[in-house]
Design a protein around this motif. Structure first.
Motif: not given
Lengths: 521, 572
Positions: A270, A274, A277-280, A282, A379-380, A382, B371-377, B379
């Motif tokens: 995970k 991130v 550059g990956f956005q999670e 759900r 966009g990326k 996962f 370029f992309t910004v990564g991140g967690l949701s 929740i």
């Protein structure tokens, strides 16, 4: 170690034993009991002190005698309260003979409280002693001769009922009976148990004698094992001698708070994603066939949509509605390709089937939903999604499992950037430099690639599959740029990192295993 | 994704072009070639030469056989496909197959050809049968849309008719039986009748293929006649027919079969099928037939998709070396699939064939640069923070299946028939142990506790994960929510010990909570509470009911809480 350092490290129990022996004339050996009495120690304290002193070579074993001790087992106590099988068989046989009744082994075996194997053993022994005869028809009859065994058992059971005795205190004949009726390997159902009591006597070694002499001359200072708040508050720690510890021993075990090793592994994946550059994303555990399969251009007659491959939901079996315009657009694409430049599958799309609820069978369902929800471009994305497969559970198949998958959208996406992305995954996720790309097939991508990498510890392995989403997937969901769909198969890597060989162990219920498994990522 | 068994020497002899000999091909070379057919070597027995190969592409039935694999490799080596003459030929033979009226209601289409001059070998026969089975089973959806029959040609008198008969009108001895049976007897008794009969279930009249002397050839799609429809090693004149519900699929299957037999040296003679009414290909349909049409593909589309400039010449070469018939124009190519393929749905399908023909290794990977910004949701962030705190509180994280049993999630928890006992259930249950989704976390934790009485105490366990809560208002009939559950088990544990942990967790998550007394069947009355944040229920806490512990066979006191993180989002 010089003698004063040695003396400082001695435990109070050790000091008691050393000084007790030191007070005796040189070379005096004392047995455990005498030593405990003289040093005023409990048996357990003495045995601890003796083990420590032996380990430090301050005392040595002078003599060691092994004494067999006989005691009653639980069964022996029962025989003492009631009667042993041989006594009961003999009594029954005598009664039958005197009254002229027929008595066979099955008769005895059907009597309450007697185990069939005990009966055969008892009859066998009595027959051997000439106490009973088996006559015609299998009837048992007594000869009138006494049974040495039965006569010996009664007093033996009584004698040992209270206290164990040394085996050698019995007569030769009784010793034989005891041995015949003693618990042995593979034969636990006996009245007697013979244990070996080991009695040792100890003398001081030369080092021990020196330490004892020193202790006796200097006297034993008041020793404290624990530094306390009181000692600190009144400063009395200055007058107190704090005992030195033997720090080479293993510490006692304590409970730990920690992450599950498999979750920890997934957390590292995970974090990697991130950082790239990956956005999670759900998604839901329950999904419509539409998002799980139709939107991914899997025709409704596809074999993987069979009742033997997907779990269907019982109640409600169907969703009320699938979002428009997606449902009608996807239906048209399946039927004739609509405006996607495709011929479509050329069958009549069943809207009701699209509404059927299933347990999510592939993580790509989450990506499909993202495509339809105005994703970022570029966009990326996962997801680490729990998925369900209608599989028999075995060492390589789990009924629910994690799928790591995602998408990359952008104007610059093409076959070569797809390979570039996979190279990045190989390096970042599997620490692999060597990569092989093989043609592959997925219903929703074209071209499709399977990636094999050379893992530093595993050698060549399949790391994942990927491809460019077909226009039949992206256009109906409102996405006009090329999209990479990718999935990583990480369970094998996880299993190696965790040192396990069965996929079921990833979800084990064995707490000891969970606590002791270390992940080497 | 069919897996087939072939023999290495058979493959090698099919790879042999005129005069050339291919023997003892190294396995590494073979595996490289298999990339051309998306094939994966699953097994190799060096003693028998047996190879087990999985063919990944479910749209390429032509590759599910030794002949097809060899053909794709051969084309690559020779640079182009050597055309099959029989696809162009108008029938010179008198062989006709007459379709009688009424078939359109049952199984409308048929295609057929004859093959002479190839003497069937043992390995060849095994391949014929395997191809027949794979095509009918996977491509033909278990014979529903396509099924295939092979016969000894010398016993057949033309024209053959394809017609409907009454179930008891015709008798013949089917393969695998000793005596003649009527069609209805076959459906009731014969293993194939029982297996495939349901395809014809509602038909009062049944399909049959008969020759001019009224000898039954077969009862499609169920079984062939034993007299005519049993091919043996040594036969050198064959009749092949395909019946089905989709004309193109039927002809394509025959095209594949005809090409396969031609590759083994047979001379293929087409058969003319005469329909009573017109089909999309007319009333007189010559089979095999190349019904494919060329497609014009813009070079721009190919080059954009591949990320590389190739030019018309190179694309033409690549496609020809993959079996296409290609003419290059300025800025585009006109490409036609070979007659044994019908899988071109979209330009991208051609693009992939270009890439495969050239080899994926010919394309240099390029990093996506945007370029992309990564991140967690949100929740996941909340879940991760909660997990960190639980670890800090000395809890061991666990991980569980979500799919479990009603016994686990409801009965053992004393929740049957209560509002807490509703779960999402599976309809097609394979095993009761995996028949419903968990609706809360505590059963997952108790599962570990029940199995771990020997692990040293105290036990402090937690799990954060998804649950499914039935919800009639939700469009999916349930809500997927993320929860965290925690459990403590040891001889002297009690409510306040777990309460302290909840207190710490909520404090650091910044959630102001309160407890209100709760009657919950899984917990001891008077020692259970509902967790409230901003007045909203977000979880439960309490001492687990002794009867629950008994049902799990746990003999250690247990206290626990279950906190719904999805509900906690945005509250307090």
């Amino acid at each position: 170690m010089d003698i004063s350092t040695l003396i400082d490290s001695l435990h109070p129990l050790e000091i008691k034993v050393l000084t007790t022996l030191g007070l005796r004339p040189s070379g005096t050996a004392l047995g455990s009991e005498q030593l405990a009495d003289a040093a005023e120690l409990e048996a357990s304290q003495l045995s601890m002190a003796v083990e420590w002193l032996l380990a430090k070579s301050l005392i040595t074993v002078q003599t060691e005698t092994v004494t067999p001790i006989v005691s009653l087992t639980k069964i022996g106590e029962e025989y003492h309260q009631t009667a042993s099988p041989i006594e009961r068989v003999l009594a029954a046989a005598r009664e039958a003979t005197s009254t002229g009744k027929r008595l066979t082994i099955p008769d005895l075996q059907s009597q309450g409280g007697l185990d069939p194997s005990d009966v055969s053993k008892a009859v066998g022994r009595l027959k051997k002693e000439g106490v009973v005869l088996i006559i015609q028809g299998g009837c048992i009859e007594t000869t009138g001769r006494p049974s040495p065994t039965a006569e010996a058992l009664r007093p033996l059971l009584g004698e040992m009922h209270d206290s164990p005795k040394e085996l050698k205190s019995f007569t030769e004949a009784h010793r034989q009976v005891i041995e015949d009726f003693a618990v042995k390997r593979g034969n636990a159902k006996e009245p007697f148990r013979v244990d070996e009591r080991v009695a040792r006597s100890f003398i001081l070694s030369p080092d021990g004698a020196g330490a004892a002499a020193q202790l006796l001359t200097q006297g034993v200072a008041e020793e404290v094992s624990q530094l306390t708040p009181d000692l600190l508050k009144d400063g009395s720690w200055r007058q107190t001698r704090l005992r030195k510890y033997t720090i080479s021993l293993r510490p006692p075990r304590i409970g730990t708070g920690k992450k599950h090793p498999y979750r920890e592994f997934l957390d590292t994946v995970k974090t990697k994603l991130v950082s790239m550059g990956f956005q999670e994303m759900r998604g839901a555990l329950v999904e419509t066939e539409f998002w799980d399969m139709d939107a991914l251009f899997m025709p409704q007659f596809h074999p993987a949509r069979d009742i033997h491959d997907v779990y269907f939901i019982k109640e409600p079996s169907h969703t009320t509605a699938v979002d428009e315009p997606f449902l009608s657009r996807v239906a048209k694409v399946h039927e004739n390709g609509a405006e996607t430049g495709s011929t479509g599958w050329g069958y009549s799309f069943d809207v009701h089937r699209a509404k059927r609820l299933v347990l999510r069978s592939q993580g790509t369902a989450v990506s499909a939903r993202t495509l339809a929800a105005s994703p970022q471009i570029p966009g990326k994305y996962f997801s680490i999604a729990r998925c369900f497969r209608y599989d028999q559970v075995d060492a390589t198949h789990a009924t629910d499992f994690f799928q790591v998958e995602g998408i990359v959208l952008g104007e610059d996406i093409n076959f070569r950037t797809l390979l570039g992305l996979l190279n990045l995954f190989a390096r970042e996720v599997a620490q692999a430099k060597d990569v092989k790309f093989l043609p592959a097939y997925f219903p929703f991508t074209e071209p499709s690639v399977e990636m094999h990498v050379r893992h530093p510890r595993l050698g060549w392995m399949e790391l994942g599959g990927a491809g460019l989403f077909r226009s039949e997937v992206t256009l109906p969901l409102g996405v006009t740029v090329p999209v990479i769909a990718w999935g990583l198969g990480l369970d094998r890597m996880a299993m190696v990192a965790l040192g396990i060989h069965d996929i079921r162990e990833l979800f084990t219920d064995n707490l000891e295993l969970i606590r002791t498994t270390r992940g080497l990522f | 994704m069919p897996t087939i068994t072939i023999f290495k020497d058979d493959l090698e002899s099919l790879l042999t072009s005129e005069g050339g000999v291919a023997r003892g091909i190294p396995m590494a070379q073979l595996e490289d070639w298999l990339m051309l057919v998306k094939g994966e070597l699953k097994g190799h027995n060096p003693e028998t030469g047996e190879l087990r190969i999985e063919l990944q592409d479910s749209n390429r039935p032509d590759l599910w056989c030794c002949e097809g694999i060899a053909r794709q490799i051969r084309i690559k080596q020779q640079g182009r496909l050597k055309p099959y003459p029989f696809f162009d030929k108008t029938p010179t033979s008198p062989h006709h197959l007459i379709v009688k009226p009424g078939m359109e209601q049952v199984r409308p289409y048929v295609a057929a050809c004859t093959a002479k001059g190839y003497r069937v070998t043992e390995k060849g026969l095994a391949q014929l049968i395997q191809t027949q089975e794979k095509l009918a089973d996977i491509f033909g959806r278990k014979r529903k849309t396509v099924s295939i029959g092979i016969y000894q040609l010398r016993n057949i008198t033309f024209p053959v008719t394809y017609e409907l008969v009454k179930p008891d009108e015709v008798r013949f001895t089917p393969l695998g039986m000793e005596t003649a049976m009527t069609l209805s007897e076959i459906l009731m008794v014969h293993p194939k009748g029982l297996e495939y009969g349901p395809i014809l279930a509602v038909q009062s009249l049944l399909p049959i293929l008969r020759d001019a002397k009224a000898q039954p050839l077969s009862f499609p799609p169920i079984i062939n006649s034993r007299e005519i429809g049993e091919v043996r090693v040594g036969d050198d004149e064959l009749f092949v027919e395909v019946t089905g519900t989709d004309l193109r699929m039927v002809i394509l299957s025959l095209n594949i079969f005809a090409a396969n037999l031609a590759d083994r040296g047979a001379i293929i003679e087409p058969v003319e099928v005469r329909y009573p009414t017109s089909t999309v290909l007319g009333t007189r349909v010559k089979t095999p037939q190349d019904f494919g049409k060329p497609a014009t593909i813009q070079m721009k589309a190919i080059e954009q998709a591949l990320g590389q400039e190739l030019g018309e010449v190179m694309v033409k070469q690549a496609l020809e070396a993959y079996g296409y018939d290609v003419s290059a124009e300025k800025g585009s190519v006109k490409a036609k699939l070979p007659p044994y393929r019908h899988d071109l749905m979209h330009t991208m399908d051609v693009v992939e064939d270009v890439a495969m023909s050239r080899g994926y290794a010919e394309f240099t990977p390029v990093m996506p640069a945007q370029f992309t910004v990564g991140g967690l949701s949100p929740i996941e962030q909340l879940s991760d923070r909660s997990r960190e705190l639980m670890v800090g509180l000395g809890f061991q994280e666990i991980i569980s299946n979500i799919l479990g049993s009603p016994d686990q999630y409801c009965r053992a928890m004393r929740l049957e028939g209560t509002e807490w006992g509703r779960t999402v259930e599976v309809d097609n249950v394979m095993s009761l142990s995996f028949s419903c989704l968990r609706q809360w976390m505590l059963p997952s934790l108790l599962r570990i506790e029940a199995a771990s009485s020997r692990a040293f105490y105290p036990h402090r366990l937690f799990e954060a994960g998804d649950v499914a809560i039935p919800d009639g208002i939700h469009e999916l009939g349930s809500r997927t929510e993320t929860m965290i559950g925690a459990l403590i088990a040891h001889a002297t544990t009690h409510f306040s010990e777990i309460h302290s942990c909840l207190d710490v967790l909520c404090y650091y998550l910044g959630k102001d909570y309160s407890l209100e007394p709760l009657q919950h069947p899984s917990f001891l009355e008077g020692r259970a509470g509902r967790i409230l944040v901003s007045g909203k229920p977000v979880g439960v806490i309490g001492e687990v009911h002794p009867e629950v512990l008994e049902r799990w066979q746990i003999s250690m006191p247990v206290v626990a809480f279950d906190l719904n993180l999805s509900k906690l989002m945005g509250l307090g």
